[in-house]
Design an enzyme around this catalytic site. Sequence first.
Site, PDB file in Angstrom:
ATOM      1  N   HIS A  53      45.395  36.429  36.855  1.00 22.45           N
ATOM      2  CA  HIS A  53      44.809  37.684  37.333  1.00 22.45           C
ATOM      3  C   HIS A  53      43.857  38.284  36.287  1.00 22.45           C
ATOM      4  O   HIS A  53      43.947  39.451  35.910  1.00 22.45           O
ATOM      5  CB  HIS A  53      45.890  38.697  37.699  1.00 22.45           C
ATOM      6  CG  HIS A  53      45.427  39.720  38.699  1.00 22.45           C
ATOM      7  ND1 HIS A  53      46.216  40.170  39.726  1.00 22.45           N
ATOM      8  CD2 HIS A  53      44.243  40.381  38.834  1.00 22.45           C
ATOM      9  CE1 HIS A  53      45.547  41.076  40.444  1.00 22.45           C
ATOM     10  NE2 HIS A  53      44.339  41.213  39.915  1.00 22.45           N
ATOM     11  N   GLU A 112      53.387  38.932  40.950  1.00 22.67           N
ATOM     12  CA  GLU A 112      52.753  38.948  39.629  1.00 22.67           C
ATOM     13  C   GLU A 112      53.543  39.835  38.666  1.00 22.67           C
ATOM     14  O   GLU A 112      53.724  41.017  38.970  1.00 22.67           O
ATOM     15  CB  GLU A 112      51.301  39.449  39.758  1.00 22.67           C
ATOM     16  CG  GLU A 112      50.432  38.506  40.558  1.00 22.67           C
ATOM     17  CD  GLU A 112      49.008  39.010  40.773  1.00 22.67           C
ATOM     18  OE1 GLU A 112      48.144  38.208  41.141  1.00 22.67           O
ATOM     19  OE2 GLU A 112      48.758  40.219  40.558  1.00 22.67           O
ATOM     20  N   ALA A 127      40.269  37.673  36.521  1.00 22.02           N
ATOM     21  CA  ALA A 127      38.877  37.694  36.980  1.00 22.02           C
ATOM     22  C   ALA A 127      38.222  39.048  36.755  1.00 22.02           C
ATOM     23  O   ALA A 127      37.033  39.141  36.438  1.00 22.02           O
ATOM     24  CB  ALA A 127      38.800  37.308  38.453  1.00 22.02           C
ATOM     25  N   ARG A 178      43.308  38.956  46.567  1.00 22.20           N
ATOM     26  CA  ARG A 178      44.724  39.318  46.519  1.00 22.20           C
ATOM     27  C   ARG A 178      45.548  38.092  46.895  1.00 22.20           C
ATOM     28  O   ARG A 178      45.196  37.343  47.818  1.00 22.20           O
ATOM     29  CB  ARG A 178      45.034  40.476  47.483  1.00 22.20           C
ATOM     30  CG  ARG A 178      44.495  41.827  47.012  1.00 22.20           C
ATOM     31  CD  ARG A 178      45.245  42.335  45.793  1.00 22.20           C
ATOM     32  NE  ARG A 178      44.791  43.647  45.345  1.00 22.20           N
ATOM     33  CZ  ARG A 178      43.872  43.847  44.405  1.00 22.20           C
ATOM     34  NH1 ARG A 178      43.293  42.798  43.835  1.00 22.20           N
ATOM     35  NH2 ARG A 178      43.536  45.063  44.039  1.00 22.20           N
ATOM     36  N   THR A 200      40.736  49.554  41.927  1.00 26.35           N
ATOM     37  CA  THR A 200      40.161  49.876  43.232  1.00 26.35           C
ATOM     38  C   THR A 200      41.235  49.995  44.300  1.00 26.35           C
ATOM     39  O   THR A 200      41.183  50.870  45.164  1.00 26.35           O
ATOM     40  CB  THR A 200      39.128  48.807  43.640  1.00 26.35           C
ATOM     41  OG1 THR A 200      38.074  48.783  42.671  1.00 26.35           O
ATOM     42  CG2 THR A 200      38.540  49.109  45.005  1.00 26.35           C
ATOM     43  N   THR A 212      40.068  35.141  44.206  1.00 25.08           N
ATOM     44  CA  THR A 212      40.125  36.162  43.163  1.00 25.08           C
ATOM     45  C   THR A 212      40.363  37.532  43.787  1.00 25.08           C
ATOM     46  O   THR A 212      40.122  38.560  43.145  1.00 25.08           O
ATOM     47  CB  THR A 212      38.816  36.194  42.345  1.00 25.08           C
ATOM     48  OG1 THR A 212      37.707  36.423  43.238  1.00 25.08           O
ATOM     49  CG2 THR A 212      38.590  34.888  41.600  1.00 25.08           C
ATOM     50  N   LEU A 249      31.594  42.502  45.794  1.00 24.81           N
ATOM     51  CA  LEU A 249      31.964  41.246  45.141  1.00 24.81           C
ATOM     52  C   LEU A 249      31.419  40.046  45.902  1.00 24.81           C
ATOM     53  O   LEU A 249      30.832  39.127  45.309  1.00 24.81           O
ATOM     54  CB  LEU A 249      33.486  41.155  45.015  1.00 24.81           C
ATOM     55  CG  LEU A 249      34.129  42.226  44.137  1.00 24.81           C
ATOM     56  CD1 LEU A 249      35.652  42.110  44.187  1.00 24.81           C
ATOM     57  CD2 LEU A 249      33.649  42.107  42.698  1.00 24.81           C
ATOM     58  N   ASP A 265      43.317  32.947  41.123  1.00 27.31           N
ATOM     59  CA  ASP A 265      43.488  33.940  40.059  1.00 27.31           C
ATOM     60  C   ASP A 265      44.561  34.962  40.393  1.00 27.31           C
ATOM     61  O   ASP A 265      44.971  35.722  39.514  1.00 27.31           O
ATOM     62  CB  ASP A 265      42.156  34.657  39.808  1.00 27.31           C
ATOM     63  CG  ASP A 265      42.240  35.669  38.672  1.00 27.31           C
ATOM     64  OD1 ASP A 265      42.598  35.265  37.547  1.00 27.31           O
ATOM     65  OD2 ASP A 265      41.971  36.862  38.912  1.00 27.31           O
TER      66      ASP A 265
END
Length: 311
Positions: free
Chosen positions: A282, A261, A284, A232, A73, A230, A157, A256
Site C-alpha cells: 500500500h 491491511e 502507491a 482498494r 481521500t 492500486t 488517477l 498494491d
Amino acid sequence: MKMLFLDVDSVHPEDLDLSKLTALGCEYFANSPTDLLYRRIADAQTIITNKVILDEAAFNAAPLLKHVCIAATGLNNIDLNAAKQRGIQVDNVTHYCTESVVQHVFSLILALNTRLQEYSQDIKAGIWSASNQFCQLDHSITEISGKTLGIIGFGALGQGVAKVAKAFGMNILIAEKLDGTQAPDRTPLKTLLQSADIVTLHCPLTPESQCLLDAEKLSWLKPSALLINTARGAIIDHQALATTLRKKHIRGAGIDVLDQEPPPLEHPLLAQDLTNLILTPHTAWASQTARQNVIDQIVTQLRLFKVPNNI
C-alpha cells in the site's frame, strides 16, 4: 481549540515538515487504539485522522468536536450521518497523490513486462555469471507500446494513468461507470476485460465495486493479460485471483492494496508459489511529495475552518 492528530504515524512523519501544523497547536499521537481513543478525544474540538474509525460512539465521546480532517481521500472510516447530525464538518484531502500513484502503476506494469523480479533473482542466484552469453534471456520481455490498457475508474488517477499510457504509445479503453450513469466514449466492462492487455483499477470502493472482479470476471481476461490494482483491495476477490494466477489463466498481476491491511500471513496472495505476482505494501500513494501534500492541505483546511461562536 484542542486539536489532535490521532494516527500521525500513518503518514510516516519522519521526512515531513509538520511545523505549520504544530504552530496551530496540534497534538500528535502515533496511533490511537480504541482503549485510548475515547479518553483522548473527550475535549477535542478538531480531530485529524487517517485510519482511526470515528463512529457514533466516538462522536458521543467527543461532545465538543466540530471539525474532522481526514488525512486521506477515502471517507470509509467516518460515520458521515452521525457527523452531520451533530454539525461536525468533515474535510478530506484530494488530488494529493496523482503523480505518485501514476508512477507506481507504471512501475508495476514495466516490472511485469520486463520481468524485473525474475532477472534480479536470477542474477543473485549466479545464473548470469554462469552464462556463456553476454546477456541472459531466460524470461520473455514484452513491450507495452501498441498494447491496450483498460482503465476502470476515470477520475484524476485514471486520467493521469491514461496520459502517461499515451506517451508509451498504448491504446486506451475506459470502462463504463459502475453506477450505471452514462458517459461518452466508455466501454462495457465485459468488453474491456476481454480486450485489454493490461487492466488497471482506479475506482473507489462502493457497493457497486465491492468484489467487482470475482472469479467469473477474472475469467474474461485474456491469458496474456496483466491486472494492476492500486485502488482498494476489496475490489478484487483475492482467493479467485490467487487461483487465476496459480493456474496461469492470466500472465500476471501487480497489487498494491489488499482486503486486509496489514494482511495475515495466510492471506491467499502471500502464497510463495505465486511467481507471476508483484505485491507492494500500500505504497502507491506514499511518495514524500504526496505525503507532504496531505499535511499542507490539512493546514489549509484548518485555517479556513471557522470555529462556531458557542465553543
